[in-house]
Motif scaffolding. Structure first.
Motif, mmCIF file in Angstrom:
data_model
loop_
_atom_site.group_PDB
_atom_site.id
_atom_site.type_symbol
_atom_site.label_atom_id
_atom_site.label_comp_id
_atom_site.label_asym_id
_atom_site.label_seq_id
_atom_site.Cartn_x
_atom_site.Cartn_y
_atom_site.Cartn_z
ATOM 1 N N PRO A 59 0.832 -1.199 0.000
ATOM 2 C CA PRO A 59 0.000 0.000 0.000
ATOM 3 C C PRO A 59 0.868 1.251 0.000
ATOM 4 O O PRO A 59 1.984 1.241 0.539
ATOM 5 C CB PRO A 59 -0.814 -0.125 1.290
ATOM 6 N N THR A 60 0.366 2.310 -0.578
ATOM 7 C CA THR A 60 1.118 3.570 -0.638
ATOM 8 C C THR A 60 0.204 4.726 -0.257
ATOM 9 O O THR A 60 -1.020 4.655 -0.403
ATOM 10 C CB THR A 60 1.678 3.809 -2.050
ATOM 11 N N TYR A 61 0.839 5.803 0.223
ATOM 12 C CA TYR A 61 0.115 7.044 0.514
ATOM 13 C C TYR A 61 0.924 8.198 -0.048
ATOM 14 O O TYR A 61 2.063 8.437 0.351
ATOM 15 C CB TYR A 61 -0.084 7.223 2.019
ATOM 16 N N SER A 95 -3.735 10.589 -1.089
ATOM 17 C CA SER A 95 -4.496 9.417 -1.516
ATOM 18 C C SER A 95 -3.815 8.145 -1.017
ATOM 19 O O SER A 95 -2.603 7.957 -1.212
ATOM 20 C CB SER A 95 -4.615 9.369 -3.038
ATOM 21 N N GLN A 140 -3.595 4.219 -1.491
ATOM 22 C CA GLN A 140 -3.881 3.257 -2.557
ATOM 23 C C GLN A 140 -3.556 1.844 -2.089
ATOM 24 O O GLN A 140 -2.489 1.597 -1.528
ATOM 25 C CB GLN A 140 -3.090 3.616 -3.817
ATOM 26 N N GLN A 194 -4.053 -2.552 -3.003
ATOM 27 C CA GLN A 194 -4.403 -3.667 -3.873
ATOM 28 C C GLN A 194 -4.571 -4.895 -2.986
ATOM 29 O O GLN A 194 -3.612 -5.312 -2.329
ATOM 30 C CB GLN A 194 -3.327 -3.915 -4.928
ATOM 31 N N SER A 198 -11.906 -3.227 -10.123
ATOM 32 C CA SER A 198 -11.296 -2.099 -10.839
ATOM 33 C C SER A 198 -10.322 -2.661 -11.864
ATOM 34 O O SER A 198 -10.103 -3.879 -11.951
ATOM 35 C CB SER A 198 -10.588 -1.162 -9.860
ATOM 36 N N GLY A 250 -7.291 -2.371 -7.636
ATOM 37 C CA GLY A 250 -6.842 -1.431 -6.631
ATOM 38 C C GLY A 250 -7.951 -0.557 -6.084
ATOM 39 O O GLY A 250 -9.048 -0.472 -6.634
ATOM 40 N N ILE A 251 -7.647 0.106 -4.979
ATOM 41 C CA ILE A 251 -8.566 1.021 -4.302
ATOM 42 C C ILE A 251 -7.799 2.304 -4.011
ATOM 43 O O ILE A 251 -6.647 2.264 -3.570
ATOM 44 C CB ILE A 251 -9.079 0.408 -2.983
ATOM 45 N N ALA A 252 -8.429 3.435 -4.237
ATOM 46 C CA ALA A 252 -7.841 4.734 -3.910
ATOM 47 C C ALA A 252 -8.791 5.481 -2.989
ATOM 48 O O ALA A 252 -9.980 5.616 -3.291
ATOM 49 C CB ALA A 252 -7.568 5.540 -5.171
ATOM 50 N N SER A 310 -9.179 9.066 -0.666
ATOM 51 C CA SER A 310 -8.686 10.389 -0.289
ATOM 52 C C SER A 310 -8.686 10.501 1.225
ATOM 53 O O SER A 310 -9.716 10.266 1.872
ATOM 54 C CB SER A 310 -9.570 11.478 -0.907
#
Length: 300
Positions: A176-178, A182, A184, A186, A238, A242-244, A246
């Protein structure tokens, strides 16, 4: 001449010392081999003693324990009583014509008792467990014969959730990343099916600080393999699974999988939980304090 005599004497003494050293080394080698053989013999005797103790322990249990074997077989859910149905069978080592057995079920700190029926040392009883009381469940038996009653522990499960028709079979994910406000993710979640049930109406739900912010359709993940038809992996539908989301520092983001089984029981699987720290970087994963990361409830 005298000098030569001293040299000869010195060589003779060296030869004697060398012979003595060789003899001493040979004796030490023999002693070492002897000690090794003795240690090996002691080790084998210890193994024999351990085996004898194990055999004695087994015989003592057979002499003192009445329970020989058991079988616990869940069969599915009863939507009317909201319970998990199962069949319990126990086999006794010894019994008499007047032997009576009572099954004790401990769930959520409550103990229920029910008589078991049978003959020939095999006793059976149907079991009904409220499925919304997830947590540890244990079984014991009171065995009465000749006016004497003994209690035998039968089996236990750390969480009733592992016996439900749908269970969490593990998950897979990318890092996961920020960045740029945002978060994000997977993710995919494996769901194991039992008792002939199917997964009904699965969707992913994204929560931010406890409030639902996204509801996403699912698709079957590439993690699903045909060799195990009872496990299906779901991922968000998607383009890349993935999911994004905010979010801002100090926000908490949760990903859930919601679904039902064929009996009508609803499941809320917590897939993962992440927190954003004050510096705007993502901290370690925080797992929720739930039973097997699932909550269940019946639709009203």
């Amino acid at each position: 001449m005298k000098k030569n005599w001293f040299q000869i004497l010195s060589l003779a003494l060296n030869a004697v010392l060398l012979i003595a050293l060789l003899m001493t080394r040979a004796e030490l080698a023999d002693t070492q081999n002897s000690l090794k053989n003795q240690l090996d013999s002691v080790a084998w005797r210890l193994i024999d003693v351990q085996d004898q103790i194990t055999d004695l322990s087994v015989r003592q249990r057979e002499q003192t324990e009445d329970l020989s074997d058991f079988s616990f077989e869940p069969t599915g859910l009863d939507p009317e009583s909201h319970t998990l149905q199962a069949d319990m069978s126990i086999t006794l080592r010894r019994w008499t014509a007047d032997t009576e057995v009572t099954l004790l079920v401990t769930q959520s700190g409550r103990i229920t008792e029910q008589p078991m029926s049978g003959s020939g040392g095999v006793f059976t009883a149907p079991v009904s467990l409220p499925v919304e009381d997830t947590g540890e469940v244990s079984f014991a038996a009171n065995i009465t014969a000749g006016g004497q009653t003994s209690r035998e522990e039968v089996t236990s499960y750390s969480d009733l959730a592992m016996l439900l028709p749908l269970t969490n079979d593990g998950s897979g994910y990318g890092d996961p990343t920020y960045r740029g406000g945002s978060l994000q993710l997977q993710y995919d979640l494996g769901v194991r099916k039992q008792y002939g049930t199917e997964v009904v109406a699965p969707v992913f739900q994204v929560l931010k600080n406890g409030e639902t912010v996204q509801t996403l359709p699912v698709k079957i993940s590439e993690s699903t393999v045909s060799s195990d038809p009872d496990v299906v992996y779901y991922t968000p539908a998607s383009e890349n699974g993935g999911i994004a989301v905010s979010c801002q520092p100090e926000d908490t983001v949760e990903l859930h999988l919601l679904c039902r089984d064929s009996f009508g029981l609803s499941y809320d699987f917590t897939v993962c939980t992440y927190e954003i720290d004050q510096d705007g970087t993502m901290v370690e994963e925080v797992w929720p304090d739930t039973d097997y990361n699932v909550r269940v409830f019946w639709e009203k």
